[in-house]
Design a protein around this motif. Structure first.
Motif, PDB file in Angstrom:
ATOM      1  N   ILE A   1       6.463   9.158   3.277  1.00 30.45           N
ATOM      2  CA  ILE A   1       5.594   7.975   3.273  1.00 30.45           C
ATOM      3  C   ILE A   1       4.165   8.364   2.876  1.00 30.45           C
ATOM      4  O   ILE A   1       3.517   7.666   2.087  1.00 30.45           O
ATOM      5  N   THR A   2       3.682   9.485   3.388  1.00 29.73           N
ATOM      6  CA  THR A   2       2.334   9.942   3.009  1.00 29.73           C
ATOM      7  C   THR A   2       2.279  10.235   1.519  1.00 29.73           C
ATOM      8  O   THR A   2       1.304   9.898   0.829  1.00 29.73           O
ATOM      9  N   SER A   3       3.332  10.854   0.982  1.00 36.61           N
ATOM     10  CA  SER A   3       3.384  11.150  -0.459  1.00 36.61           C
ATOM     11  C   SER A   3       3.265   9.866  -1.263  1.00 36.61           C
ATOM     12  O   SER A   3       2.509   9.791  -2.242  1.00 36.61           O
ATOM     13  N   SER A   4       4.010   8.844  -0.844  1.00 40.07           N
ATOM     14  CA  SER A   4       3.989   7.580  -1.570  1.00 40.07           C
ATOM     15  C   SER A   4       2.644   6.866  -1.384  1.00 40.07           C
ATOM     16  O   SER A   4       2.088   6.298  -2.331  1.00 40.07           O
ATOM     17  N   PHE A   5       2.124   6.913  -0.156  1.00 37.92           N
ATOM     18  CA  PHE A   5       0.846   6.277   0.182  1.00 37.92           C
ATOM     19  C   PHE A   5      -0.279   6.865  -0.678  1.00 37.92           C
ATOM     20  O   PHE A   5      -1.100   6.144  -1.256  1.00 37.92           O
TER      21      PHE A   5
ATOM     22  N   ALA B   1      -2.882   9.536   7.387  1.00 36.18           N
ATOM     23  CA  ALA B   1      -2.104   8.408   6.853  1.00 36.18           C
ATOM     24  C   ALA B   1      -1.380   7.669   7.970  1.00 36.18           C
ATOM     25  O   ALA B   1      -1.377   6.426   8.017  1.00 36.18           O
ATOM     26  N   VAL B   2      -0.777   8.420   8.896  1.00 37.91           N
ATOM     27  CA  VAL B   2      -0.057   7.782  10.012  1.00 37.91           C
ATOM     28  C   VAL B   2      -1.050   7.015  10.896  1.00 37.91           C
ATOM     29  O   VAL B   2      -0.778   5.890  11.336  1.00 37.91           O
ATOM     30  N   GLY B   3      -2.214   7.614  11.131  1.00 41.86           N
ATOM     31  CA  GLY B   3      -3.237   6.920  11.912  1.00 41.86           C
ATOM     32  C   GLY B   3      -3.697   5.647  11.224  1.00 41.86           C
ATOM     33  O   GLY B   3      -3.908   4.614  11.869  1.00 41.86           O
TER      34      GLY B   3
ATOM     35  N   MET C   1       0.793  -1.227   0.000  1.00 48.02           N
ATOM     36  CA  MET C   1       0.000   0.000   0.000  1.00 48.02           C
ATOM     37  C   MET C   1       0.826   1.278   0.000  1.00 48.02           C
ATOM     38  O   MET C   1       0.376   2.293  -0.501  1.00 48.02           O
ATOM     39  N   VAL C   2       2.013   1.257   0.609  1.00 45.29           N
ATOM     40  CA  VAL C   2       2.851   2.465   0.601  1.00 45.29           C
ATOM     41  C   VAL C   2       3.817   2.426  -0.586  1.00 45.29           C
ATOM     42  O   VAL C   2       4.384   3.440  -0.968  1.00 45.29           O
TER      43      VAL C   2
END
Lengths: 151, 123
Positions: free
Chosen positions: A66-70, A85-87, A18-19
């Motif tokens: 990571i959020t960018s990739s996610f 995203a972290v949550g 997913m990431v």
């Protein structure tokens, strides 16, 4: 297979599927955490036959990458997308831990995810717990996943 | 006439990723509606034509199980199919969801291929 190995397997699965990032364990599994600097932490609580918390700790720079990739889009500053995203990463890891500890799923309840972020904070248990802190590295940098279960 | 899907998840990130996975899986919908919990989902079902619902289980306000129970009481929407997409994959919880009418479940994390494998035959 012990629970640390299952958490490593689950974290790898979440990131690769997913990431879209590959991971490696980055050093020895520990039972303590240093205070965190310029970081964000996603937390899920576990209640029922096993009580505790699952947390994933990212330096802010790593969380942005990571959020960018996610999400498949550039994210270059802290915002609700990063927190969400972290949550959600914590939520998926919490679900994996729950399935490890409770095959049928009814004797452990998961909380909704929460996120903590700041320049300097300490994330420590207030009760006696079994604690594993697993360091990871990926292209975006280093981060850690921890599980605390009440003894 | 094309099909419409409703994505129900309290995480906006996850709703975006499910939408992206549908496109990557080659599953096209005319409209993708989004709801952050079961209550919002019921409001959308009352207003819009929805062909299938993809719903999380662990959500605030009204969770996925309560959403299925409430939906089953509403004549106009009770037959709209629901597929669960959740970290909750224990036999008891998924069994309860199926007993309440859910067609099945996709475990998070998932890949577009997995979405296609489970959702494709239902469309």
């Amino acid at each position: 297979m012990d629970i640390s190995e299952k958490i490593i397997e689950s974290t790898n699965e979440i990131f690769s599927s997913m990431v879209m990032m590959e991971l490696a364990v980055n050093g020895e599994i520990r039972d303590c955490m240093e205070p965190l600097t310029n970081s964000i932490t996603g937390v899920i609580g576990l209640a029922g036959t096993h009580k505790g918390v699952l947390a994933i700790h990212f330096p802010i720079t790593v969380a942005l990458a990571i959020t960018s990739s996610f999400l498949g889009m550039d994210v270059d500053e802290m915002n609700e997308d990063v927190e969400d995203a972290v949550g959600e990463l914590a939520n998926m890891l919490g679900g994996s831990v729950k399935s490890i500890l409770s095959a049928k799923g009814r004797d452990i309840e998961l909380s909704l995810p929460s996120v903590i972020s700041g320049e300097n904070y300490d994330f420590q248990p207030t009760r006696e717990v079994d604690r594993v802190v697993i360091p990871f590295k990926c292209d975006a940098g280093e981060f850690s996943v921890e599980l605390e279960l009440e003894k | 006439m094309g099909k419409n899907v409703l994505l129900v998840d309290d995480s906006s990130t996850m709703r975006k990723i499910i939408g992206r996975s549908l496109r990557q899986a080659g599953i096209e919908f005319d409209n993708i509606f989004e709801a952050a919990d079961g209550l919002e989902a019921l409001e959308i079902l009352d207003k819009e034509k929805v062909d299938i619902v993809l719903s999380d289980i662990n959500m605030p306000n009204m969770d996925g199980i309560s959403f299925l129970k409430e939906k089953a009481t509403r004549e106009s929407v009770k037959n709209i199919p629901v597929l669960m997409i959740s970290t909750e994959t224990g036999d008891d919880i998924i069994g309860e969801a199926k007993a309440l009418g859910a067609l099945g479940a996709i475990k998070k994390p998932f890949t577009p291929d997995k979405v296609n494998e489970v959702l494709g035959p239902l469309l």
